[in-house]
Design a protein around this motif. Structure first.
Motif, short mmCIF file in Angstrom:
data_model
loop_
_atom_site.label_atom_id
_atom_site.label_comp_id
_atom_site.label_asym_id
_atom_site.label_seq_id
_atom_site.Cartn_x
_atom_site.Cartn_y
_atom_site.Cartn_z
N PHE A 361 -3.40 -30.95 7.82
CA PHE A 361 -3.34 -29.76 8.67
C PHE A 361 -3.74 -28.51 7.89
CE2 PHE A 361 -0.83 -25.99 9.77
CZ PHE A 361 -1.30 -25.74 11.05
N GLY A 362 -3.24 -28.39 6.65
CA GLY A 362 -3.54 -27.21 5.84
C GLY A 362 -5.02 -27.07 5.55
N PHE A 363 -5.65 -28.17 5.12
CA PHE A 363 -7.08 -28.11 4.79
C PHE A 363 -7.93 -27.88 6.04
CE2 PHE A 363 -6.06 -30.54 0.76
CZ PHE A 363 -6.38 -29.48 -0.07
N VAL A 364 -7.58 -28.55 7.15
CA VAL A 364 -8.36 -28.36 8.39
C VAL A 364 -8.23 -26.92 8.88
CG1 VAL A 364 -8.49 -29.00 10.82
CG2 VAL A 364 -8.27 -30.79 9.08
N SER A 365 -7.01 -26.38 8.83
CA SER A 365 -6.80 -25.00 9.27
C SER A 365 -7.57 -24.03 8.40
CB SER A 365 -5.31 -24.66 9.23
OG SER A 365 -4.58 -25.48 10.10
N MET A 366 -7.59 -24.28 7.09
CA MET A 366 -8.36 -23.41 6.20
C MET A 366 -9.85 -23.46 6.55
SD MET A 366 -6.58 -23.96 2.46
CE MET A 366 -7.49 -22.62 1.68
N ALA A 367 -10.36 -24.65 6.84
CA ALA A 367 -11.77 -24.78 7.22
C ALA A 367 -12.07 -23.97 8.49
CB ALA A 367 -12.13 -26.24 7.43
N VAL A 368 -11.17 -24.03 9.46
CA VAL A 368 -11.36 -23.29 10.72
C VAL A 368 -11.37 -21.79 10.47
CG1 VAL A 368 -10.32 -22.73 12.95
CG2 VAL A 368 -10.41 -25.11 12.18
N PHE A 369 -10.37 -21.30 9.73
CA PHE A 369 -10.26 -19.85 9.54
C PHE A 369 -11.32 -19.32 8.57
CE2 PHE A 369 -5.86 -20.75 11.03
CZ PHE A 369 -5.91 -19.97 12.17
N PHE A 370 -11.75 -20.13 7.59
CA PHE A 370 -12.88 -19.72 6.75
C PHE A 370 -14.15 -19.58 7.60
CE2 PHE A 370 -10.99 -21.14 2.52
CZ PHE A 370 -10.96 -19.85 2.01
N SER A 371 -14.34 -20.49 8.55
CA SER A 371 -15.51 -20.41 9.43
C SER A 371 -15.47 -19.13 10.27
CB SER A 371 -15.57 -21.63 10.34
OG SER A 371 -15.66 -22.83 9.59
N LEU A 372 -14.30 -18.84 10.84
CA LEU A 372 -14.15 -17.60 11.62
C LEU A 372 -14.34 -16.37 10.76
CD1 LEU A 372 -11.07 -18.54 13.85
CD2 LEU A 372 -13.46 -18.33 14.58
N LEU A 373 -13.81 -16.42 9.53
CA LEU A 373 -13.95 -15.28 8.62
C LEU A 373 -15.42 -15.02 8.30
CD1 LEU A 373 -12.66 -13.16 6.78
CD2 LEU A 373 -12.44 -14.93 5.01
N THR A 374 -16.18 -16.08 8.14
CA THR A 374 -17.62 -15.93 7.88
C THR A 374 -18.31 -15.20 9.03
OG1 THR A 374 -17.64 -17.97 6.57
CG2 THR A 374 -19.75 -17.17 7.41
N VAL A 375 -17.94 -15.58 10.26
CA VAL A 375 -18.53 -14.93 11.44
C VAL A 375 -18.13 -13.47 11.50
CG1 VAL A 375 -18.57 -14.89 13.97
CG2 VAL A 375 -18.62 -17.08 12.75
N PHE A 376 -16.84 -13.18 11.29
CA PHE A 376 -16.35 -11.80 11.38
C PHE A 376 -16.95 -10.92 10.29
CE2 PHE A 376 -12.27 -13.72 13.35
CZ PHE A 376 -12.89 -13.79 14.59
N LEU A 377 -17.09 -11.48 9.08
CA LEU A 377 -17.69 -10.70 8.00
C LEU A 377 -19.16 -10.40 8.27
CD1 LEU A 377 -16.17 -12.42 4.81
CD2 LEU A 377 -15.68 -10.12 5.66
N HIS A 378 -19.84 -11.35 8.89
CA HIS A 378 -21.26 -11.17 9.18
C HIS A 378 -21.48 -10.02 10.17
CE1 HIS A 378 -25.47 -12.26 9.46
NE2 HIS A 378 -25.39 -12.34 10.78
N PHE A 379 -20.55 -9.87 11.13
CA PHE A 379 -20.69 -8.82 12.16
C PHE A 379 -19.77 -7.64 11.88
CE2 PHE A 379 -21.99 -12.72 14.43
CZ PHE A 379 -23.23 -12.31 14.89
N GLN A 380 -19.27 -7.54 10.67
CA GLN A 380 -18.25 -6.53 10.37
C GLN A 380 -18.77 -5.10 10.56
OE1 GLN A 380 -15.04 -7.32 7.71
NE2 GLN A 380 -15.79 -5.75 6.32
N ASP A 381 -20.02 -4.86 10.23
CA ASP A 381 -20.55 -3.50 10.32
C ASP A 381 -20.95 -3.11 11.75
OD1 ASP A 381 -20.25 -3.22 7.59
OD2 ASP A 381 -22.25 -4.03 7.16
N SER A 382 -21.02 -4.07 12.65
CA SER A 382 -21.50 -3.78 14.01
C SER A 382 -20.38 -3.34 14.95
CB SER A 382 -22.20 -5.01 14.59
OG SER A 382 -21.32 -6.12 14.61
N MET A 383 -19.15 -3.71 14.65
CA MET A 383 -18.02 -3.36 15.53
C MET A 383 -16.87 -2.82 14.69
SD MET A 383 -18.06 -6.70 18.02
CE MET A 383 -19.62 -7.36 18.62
#
Length: 526
Positions: A361-383
């Motif tokens: 559960f810990g590793f899968v959750s980290m994979a999910v939130f790292f993926s979301l973090l990548t998306v949010f960081l990519h669009f961080q300057d736009s919103m």
């Protein structure tokens, strides 16, 4: 033999009843003290040193420059300054690696408790060097101090989990083992708190941050001599049955510990009274091949899953969200608080949920939130509100890590190996741990520079691959004896599993007087 096989179901039932009774036993003050003070002088110091250099970093660099100027009459060059600071930070891992390499020999000579006590000498020497370096105008003292405290942590992260696993009844072995993770997280949090400007994070006080390290070391030195040595170490390696019995009695808070003693005897007989195995013997042994691979995978994922890299982004994300620089240190306290809280919750639920589900559960959750973090960081300057989501993801990654991957690998290293292989297993686990720690610190800045926000996708791959491996290979270990756990790997290791009748024969061949009712004492609650 027919009679033994007929009596086996009855014996099994009595063993189960014994296990149920043991699960009603409360944690004794002696066991709690051994876990808490053992972790305080070991895991806490490791966690504290992970965060303590962050707050005074600018002051330490200024001290380096000032000292260089006084010595050589010219300012410290930018490249030299970067090199000195990099050495100061990374030499901690090199010291940890040396500590892990040397731990097997120390454990063999001094035992588990003796090793923890000796280790405090390294901590106190490091405290003197780190605390007095500024007044002595010697940045070399700081670097050597960081190296020695690394040796202390390298020894501690091997000796402590082994000690906790060997002194604890099997039904709470995971919970007590999580003291290691809880005190690591609490150490990180304490370093963050004491590093605040109102406390010790000032130019004229930063050396006291290192002086504080003496407190947990002295407390352990004062308390640990009065606590028991590992009864398994006493009985299997020292052949001190009377000492092992007294240790079990104090740790479990009961007078009759014959079942616990017999389980250790059975484990010793199953290993043919084998002496402590060397690292080479462990690597060559087919009987523990997949246990060893599993621990290497767990420890590699523990360091390579990306938590250390999170700290590179935290301050930048908060700054982009509009928070002033002077309040960012207070906001980042939430990361240490979340770490500690998640580790405590994991310790409370580990015996109900199990090691395997929490790890996956810990590793899968980290994979999910790292993926979301990548998306949010990519669009961080736009919103304008995107940085807030990024910070929430950071907290979620930290909580996911501490829910399982942050502590269970140390618990498993103690559980997957029987007594003779355990010291060598911890040595290999420690080497993998510190090498991967050093690799992350060395390589991540280059990965981050090349991939920017997409650098976290590297950790997504590590977390996913680790989860897949654990799902298919790792059996559940909660509430099992060390012999049961070893036998659960027998099929994948391609070695024969002894039948119940063969196990009975083994017992009778060593203690024929136990035939009859006492045969059920072969298995215990421990």
């Amino acid at each position: 033999m027919d009679k033994l096989q007929k009596d086996q179901p009855a014996a099994d039932q009595k063993m189960k009843d014994s296990g149920k009774n043991s699960e009603q036993q409360p944690v004794t003050a002696c066991l709690f003290s051994a876990a808490f003070f053992g972790a305080l002088g070991s895991s806490f110091i490791y966690g504290y040193n992970l965060s303590v250099v962050n707050a005074p970093a600018l002051y330490i660099k200024a001290f380096y420059n000032r000292t260089w100027m006084e010595r050589y009459g010219e300012p410290l060059g930018a490249e030299t300054a970067t090199l000195l600071w990099s050495v100061t930070v990374s030499i901690f891992s090199i010291g940890g690696l040396l500590g892990a390499v040397s731990v097997t020999l120390i454990l063999k000579i001094l035992g588990r408790k003796g090793t923890l006590l000796l280790n405090n000498i390294f901590a106190l020497i490091a405290v003197l060097l780190l605390s007095l370096g500024e007044s002595a105008k010697s940045f070399e003292m700081l670097i050597i101090g960081r190296f020695i405290i690394g040796v202390d942590c390298g020894i501690a992260l091997c000796a402590l989990p082994m000690y906790l696993g060997e002194i604890t009844p099997r039904h709470i072995r995971g919970s007590i083992g999580q003291f290691n993770a809880i005190l690591i997280c609490f150490g990180v949090f304490t370093g963050q708190v004491l590093g605040l400007p109102e406390l010790l994070g000032q130019e004229n006080r930063w050396s006291y941050l290192f002086t504080f390290l003496a407190l947990p070391a002295v407390l352990q030195l004062c308390v640990m001599p009065f606590l028991p040595e590992s009864p398994r170490y006493l009985l299997i390696e020292r052949r001190d049955e009377a000492g092992a019995e007294r240790a079990f009695q104090r740790l479990l808070g009961k007078k009759d510990v014959s079942q616990e003693l017999e389980e250790v005897h059975a484990e010793s007989r199953a290993q043919d009274n084998m002496h402590t195995a060397s690292v080479l013997q462990l690597l060559r042994s087919q009987a523990v091949r997949w246990q060893l691979i599993t621990i290497i995978v767990c420890m590699a994922c523990y360091q390579l899953c990306g938590l250390n890299a999170i700290w590179y982004y935290t301050n930048r994300i908060l700054r982009d969200a509009g928070f002033a620089d002077n309040i960012i240190p207070y906001i980042t306290l939430t990361t240490g608080a979340i770490e500690t809280l998640a580790a405590i919750i994991s310790g409370l639920v580990i015996e109900r949920i199990g090691r395997r589900p929490l790890l996956i559960f810990g590793f899968v959750s980290m994979a999910v939130f790292f993926s979301l973090l990548t998306v949010f960081l990519h669009f961080q300057d736009s919103m304008s509100w995107m940085p807030y989501l990024s910070y929430v993801c950071i907290l979620a990654v930290i909580a996911s890590f501490c829910s399982g991957p942050g502590g269970i690998p140390f618990v498993l290293t103690g559980e997957l190996f029987e007594q003779s292989y355990r010291p060598a297993a911890f040595m290999i686990a420690g080497i993998v741990n510190w090498l991967c720690n050093f690799a992350v610190g060395l390589l991540f800045p280059f990965i981050q520079e090349a991939l920017q926000a997409f650098a976290f996708l590297v950790f997504v791959v590590v977390c996913v691959l680790g989860s897949i491996y654990l799902y298919f290979v790792l059996p559940e270990t909660k509430n099992k004896t060390f012999m049961d756990i070893s036998q659960s790997f027998a099929k994948i290791n391609k070695i024969p599993v002894p039948s119940p009748g063969q196990e009975m024969e083994l017992v009778l061949s060593c203690k024929p007087d136990m035939y009859g009712k006492d045969i059920i004492k072969m298995e215990s609650s421990f």
